[in-house]
Design a protein around this motif. Structure first.
Motif, PDB file in Angstrom:
ATOM      1  N   VAL A 186      15.033 -26.060  11.158  1.00  0.00           N
ATOM      2  CA  VAL A 186      15.212 -27.269  10.352  1.00  0.00           C
ATOM      3  C   VAL A 186      14.061 -27.490   9.390  1.00  0.00           C
ATOM      4  CG1 VAL A 186      15.461 -29.773  10.459  1.00  0.00           C
ATOM      5  CG2 VAL A 186      16.647 -28.338  12.119  1.00  0.00           C
ATOM      6  N   GLU A 187      12.829 -27.211   9.797  1.00  0.00           N
ATOM      7  CA  GLU A 187      11.704 -27.510   8.915  1.00  0.00           C
ATOM      8  C   GLU A 187      11.663 -26.623   7.674  1.00  0.00           C
ATOM      9  OE1 GLU A 187       9.889 -24.997  12.290  1.00  0.00           O
ATOM     10  OE2 GLU A 187      11.122 -26.763  12.244  1.00  0.00           O
ATOM     11  N   LYS A 188      12.449 -25.560   7.627  1.00  0.00           N
ATOM     12  CA  LYS A 188      12.522 -24.730   6.430  1.00  0.00           C
ATOM     13  C   LYS A 188      13.204 -25.483   5.286  1.00  0.00           C
ATOM     14  CE  LYS A 188      12.607 -20.017   8.156  1.00  0.00           C
ATOM     15  NZ  LYS A 188      13.358 -18.760   8.135  1.00  0.00           N
ATOM     16  N   GLY A 189      14.039 -26.446   5.617  1.00  0.00           N
ATOM     17  CA  GLY A 189      14.752 -27.184   4.590  1.00  0.00           C
ATOM     18  C   GLY A 189      16.124 -26.613   4.277  1.00  0.00           C
ATOM     19  N   TYR A 190      16.538 -25.598   5.044  1.00  0.00           N
ATOM     20  CA  TYR A 190      17.875 -25.020   4.910  1.00  0.00           C
ATOM     21  C   TYR A 190      18.257 -24.436   6.262  1.00  0.00           C
ATOM     22  CZ  TYR A 190      15.228 -20.662   4.147  1.00  0.00           C
ATOM     23  OH  TYR A 190      14.355 -19.609   4.259  1.00  0.00           O
ATOM     24  N   ALA A 191      19.495 -23.976   6.414  1.00  0.00           N
ATOM     25  CA  ALA A 191      20.000 -23.575   7.729  1.00  0.00           C
ATOM     26  C   ALA A 191      19.310 -22.348   8.311  1.00  0.00           C
ATOM     27  CB  ALA A 191      21.505 -23.346   7.658  1.00  0.00           C
ATOM     28  N   GLY A 192      18.788 -21.459   7.485  1.00  0.00           N
ATOM     29  CA  GLY A 192      18.080 -20.295   7.997  1.00  0.00           C
ATOM     30  C   GLY A 192      18.289 -19.077   7.128  1.00  0.00           C
ATOM     31  N   ASP A 193      17.741 -17.965   7.599  1.00  0.00           N
ATOM     32  CA  ASP A 193      17.830 -16.682   6.912  1.00  0.00           C
ATOM     33  C   ASP A 193      18.754 -15.768   7.686  1.00  0.00           C
ATOM     34  OD1 ASP A 193      14.385 -17.186   6.631  1.00  0.00           O
ATOM     35  OD2 ASP A 193      15.739 -17.251   4.920  1.00  0.00           O
ATOM     36  N   VAL A 194      19.554 -14.998   6.973  1.00  0.00           N
ATOM     37  CA  VAL A 194      20.424 -14.021   7.614  1.00  0.00           C
ATOM     38  C   VAL A 194      20.248 -12.672   6.925  1.00  0.00           C
ATOM     39  CG1 VAL A 194      22.138 -15.702   8.402  1.00  0.00           C
ATOM     40  CG2 VAL A 194      22.432 -14.617   6.176  1.00  0.00           C
ATOM     41  N   THR A 195      20.484 -11.618   7.677  1.00  0.00           N
ATOM     42  CA  THR A 195      20.432 -10.284   7.089  1.00  0.00           C
ATOM     43  C   THR A 195      21.654 -10.085   6.192  1.00  0.00           C
ATOM     44  OG1 THR A 195      21.687  -9.263   8.878  1.00  0.00           O
ATOM     45  CG2 THR A 195      19.263  -9.357   9.138  1.00  0.00           C
ATOM     46  N   PRO A 196      21.585  -9.129   5.293  1.00  0.00           N
ATOM     47  CA  PRO A 196      22.766  -8.827   4.500  1.00  0.00           C
ATOM     48  C   PRO A 196      23.973  -8.477   5.378  1.00  0.00           C
ATOM     49  CG  PRO A 196      20.855  -7.794   3.507  1.00  0.00           C
ATOM     50  CD  PRO A 196      20.413  -8.351   4.832  1.00  0.00           C
ATOM     51  N   GLU A 197      23.731  -7.746   6.455  1.00  0.00           N
ATOM     52  CA  GLU A 197      24.829  -7.360   7.343  1.00  0.00           C
ATOM     53  C   GLU A 197      25.480  -8.570   8.013  1.00  0.00           C
ATOM     54  OE1 GLU A 197      22.012  -3.848   7.085  1.00  0.00           O
ATOM     55  OE2 GLU A 197      21.772  -6.007   7.357  1.00  0.00           O
ATOM     56  N   GLN A 198      24.670  -9.541   8.453  1.00  0.00           N
ATOM     57  CA  GLN A 198      25.224 -10.747   9.071  1.00  0.00           C
ATOM     58  C   GLN A 198      26.040 -11.537   8.060  1.00  0.00           C
ATOM     59  OE1 GLN A 198      25.042 -11.944  12.465  1.00  0.00           O
ATOM     60  NE2 GLN A 198      26.721 -13.082  11.539  1.00  0.00           N
ATOM     61  N   ALA A 199      25.521 -11.663   6.853  1.00  0.00           N
ATOM     62  CA  ALA A 199      26.263 -12.369   5.807  1.00  0.00           C
ATOM     63  C   ALA A 199      27.598 -11.681   5.541  1.00  0.00           C
ATOM     64  CB  ALA A 199      25.429 -12.438   4.528  1.00  0.00           C
ATOM     65  N   ALA A 200      27.597 -10.351   5.499  1.00  0.00           N
ATOM     66  CA  ALA A 200      28.836  -9.602   5.264  1.00  0.00           C
ATOM     67  C   ALA A 200      29.843  -9.822   6.391  1.00  0.00           C
ATOM     68  CB  ALA A 200      28.534  -8.119   5.096  1.00  0.00           C
ATOM     69  N   LEU A 201      29.365  -9.889   7.627  1.00  0.00           N
ATOM     70  CA  LEU A 201      30.255 -10.168   8.762  1.00  0.00           C
ATOM     71  C   LEU A 201      30.873 -11.554   8.635  1.00  0.00           C
ATOM     72  CD1 LEU A 201      28.234  -8.675  11.762  1.00  0.00           C
ATOM     73  CD2 LEU A 201      30.399  -7.833  10.817  1.00  0.00           C
ATOM     74  N   TRP A 202      30.063 -12.549   8.281  1.00  0.00           N
ATOM     75  CA  TRP A 202      30.585 -13.905   8.106  1.00  0.00           C
ATOM     76  C   TRP A 202      31.612 -13.950   6.985  1.00  0.00           C
ATOM     77  CZ3 TRP A 202      25.507 -17.280   8.303  1.00  0.00           C
ATOM     78  CH2 TRP A 202      25.107 -17.426   9.646  1.00  0.00           C
ATOM     79  N   LEU A 203      31.351 -13.223   5.904  1.00  0.00           N
ATOM     80  CA  LEU A 203      32.310 -13.184   4.800  1.00  0.00           C
ATOM     81  C   LEU A 203      33.622 -12.563   5.250  1.00  0.00           C
ATOM     82  CD1 LEU A 203      30.025 -12.024   1.868  1.00  0.00           C
ATOM     83  CD2 LEU A 203      30.997 -14.291   2.200  1.00  0.00           C
ATOM     84  N   ALA A 204      33.531 -11.439   5.938  1.00  0.00           N
ATOM     85  CA  ALA A 204      34.732 -10.723   6.383  1.00  0.00           C
ATOM     86  C   ALA A 204      35.571 -11.560   7.345  1.00  0.00           C
ATOM     87  CB  ALA A 204      34.340  -9.403   7.029  1.00  0.00           C
ATOM     88  N   SER A 205      34.903 -12.377   8.160  1.00  0.00           N
ATOM     89  CA  SER A 205      35.629 -13.196   9.137  1.00  0.00           C
ATOM     90  C   SER A 205      36.144 -14.503   8.531  1.00  0.00           C
ATOM     91  CB  SER A 205      34.724 -13.515  10.330  1.00  0.00           C
ATOM     92  OG  SER A 205      33.726 -14.468   9.957  1.00  0.00           O
ATOM     93  N   GLY A 206      35.743 -14.799   7.297  1.00  0.00           N
ATOM     94  CA  GLY A 206      36.161 -16.045   6.661  1.00  0.00           C
ATOM     95  C   GLY A 206      35.315 -17.244   7.026  1.00  0.00           C
ATOM     96  N   GLU A 207      34.199 -17.011   7.737  1.00  0.00           N
ATOM     97  CA  GLU A 207      33.320 -18.113   8.141  1.00  0.00           C
ATOM     98  C   GLU A 207      32.454 -18.640   7.000  1.00  0.00           C
ATOM     99  OE1 GLU A 207      30.911 -17.654  11.809  1.00  0.00           O
ATOM    100  OE2 GLU A 207      31.945 -15.727  11.980  1.00  0.00           O
ATOM    101  N   ALA A 208      32.236 -17.808   5.983  1.00  0.00           N
ATOM    102  CA  ALA A 208      31.270 -18.165   4.952  1.00  0.00           C
ATOM    103  C   ALA A 208      31.786 -17.806   3.570  1.00  0.00           C
ATOM    104  CB  ALA A 208      29.941 -17.456   5.210  1.00  0.00           C
ATOM    105  N   VAL A 209      31.139 -18.415   2.587  1.00  0.00           N
ATOM    106  CA  VAL A 209      31.355 -18.120   1.173  1.00  0.00           C
ATOM    107  C   VAL A 209      30.021 -17.621   0.629  1.00  0.00           C
ATOM    108  CG1 VAL A 209      31.850 -19.146  -1.083  1.00  0.00           C
ATOM    109  CG2 VAL A 209      33.119 -19.900   0.939  1.00  0.00           C
ATOM    110  N   LEU A 210      30.050 -16.506  -0.099  1.00  0.00           N
ATOM    111  CA  LEU A 210      28.832 -15.994  -0.715  1.00  0.00           C
ATOM    112  C   LEU A 210      28.690 -16.602  -2.099  1.00  0.00           C
ATOM    113  CD1 LEU A 210      27.403 -12.461  -0.537  1.00  0.00           C
ATOM    114  CD2 LEU A 210      27.336 -13.704  -2.675  1.00  0.00           C
ATOM    115  N   VAL A 211      27.526 -17.195  -2.359  1.00  0.00           N
ATOM    116  CA  VAL A 211      27.206 -17.760  -3.669  1.00  0.00           C
ATOM    117  C   VAL A 211      26.082 -16.909  -4.252  1.00  0.00           C
ATOM    118  CG1 VAL A 211      26.429 -19.783  -4.948  1.00  0.00           C
ATOM    119  CG2 VAL A 211      27.867 -20.080  -2.911  1.00  0.00           C
ATOM    120  N   ASP A 212      26.371 -16.226  -5.354  1.00  0.00           N
ATOM    121  CA  ASP A 212      25.402 -15.361  -6.024  1.00  0.00           C
ATOM    122  C   ASP A 212      24.671 -16.202  -7.054  1.00  0.00           C
ATOM    123  OD1 ASP A 212      24.012 -13.457  -7.540  1.00  0.00           O
ATOM    124  OD2 ASP A 212      25.607 -11.968  -7.292  1.00  0.00           O
ATOM    125  N   VAL A 213      23.394 -16.495  -6.795  1.00  0.00           N
ATOM    126  CA  VAL A 213      22.642 -17.415  -7.649  1.00  0.00           C
ATOM    127  C   VAL A 213      21.844 -16.706  -8.736  1.00  0.00           C
ATOM    128  CG1 VAL A 213      22.551 -19.158  -5.823  1.00  0.00           C
ATOM    129  CG2 VAL A 213      20.627 -17.592  -6.106  1.00  0.00           C
TER     130      VAL A 213
END
Length: 136
Positions: free
Chosen positions: A6-33
């Motif tokens: 919480v003290e980071k000011g955002y939910a946390g850091d994830v590896t590229p592989e974890q983000a890809a798994l969340w995307l594939a499962s429909g749990e997350a949306v990738l925002v390319d900034v």
């Protein structure tokens, strides 16, 4: 994946592989900034929401970021934010969190850190790890 801090000011850091798994499962949306030019010239993740945190030239904050990230998070999915190396995406994740969204930074970004010669794309990053991407 590191646990959200919480003290980071955002939910946390994830590896590229974890983000890809969340995307594939429909749990997350990738925002390319990254900027439009970065996505166009360097490559992009298919299906990602293109939403620059800062705009070229001058790298001024994108005044449309708040509305765009709210729209990306509509529906309550996790947001995983991607930039070149994982720096701008931290700032963007903090802003998304301030707006009430569950936002994570993707470690290493799209291109990873520079190697000893100052070249990106050789050490870590979404592309180097063989995750889905395209180039125009």
């Amino acid at each position: 994946m590191t646990e959200p801090v919480v003290e980071k000011g955002y939910a946390g850091d994830v590896t590229p592989e974890q983000a890809a798994l969340w995307l594939a499962s429909g749990e997350a949306v990738l925002v390319d900034v990254r900027t439009d030019a970065e996505r166009e010239w360097v490559g992009y993740v298919p299906g990602a929401v293109p939403l620059a945190w800062k705009q070229w030239p001058g790298m001024a904050l994108n005044p449309a970021f708040d509305d765009g990230v709210r729209a990306a998070g509509d529906g309550g999915k996790k947001l995983v934010l991607l930039c070149r190396s994982g720096v701008r995406s931290i700032a963007a994740a903090k802003r998304a969190t301030e707006l009430g969204l569950e936002a994570y930074n993707i470690l290493e970004g799209f291109e990873g850190n520079p190697d000893e010669s100052g070249h990106r794309g050789q050490i870590g990053g979404w592309r180097k790890r063989g995750l889905p991407w395209k180039q125009s």
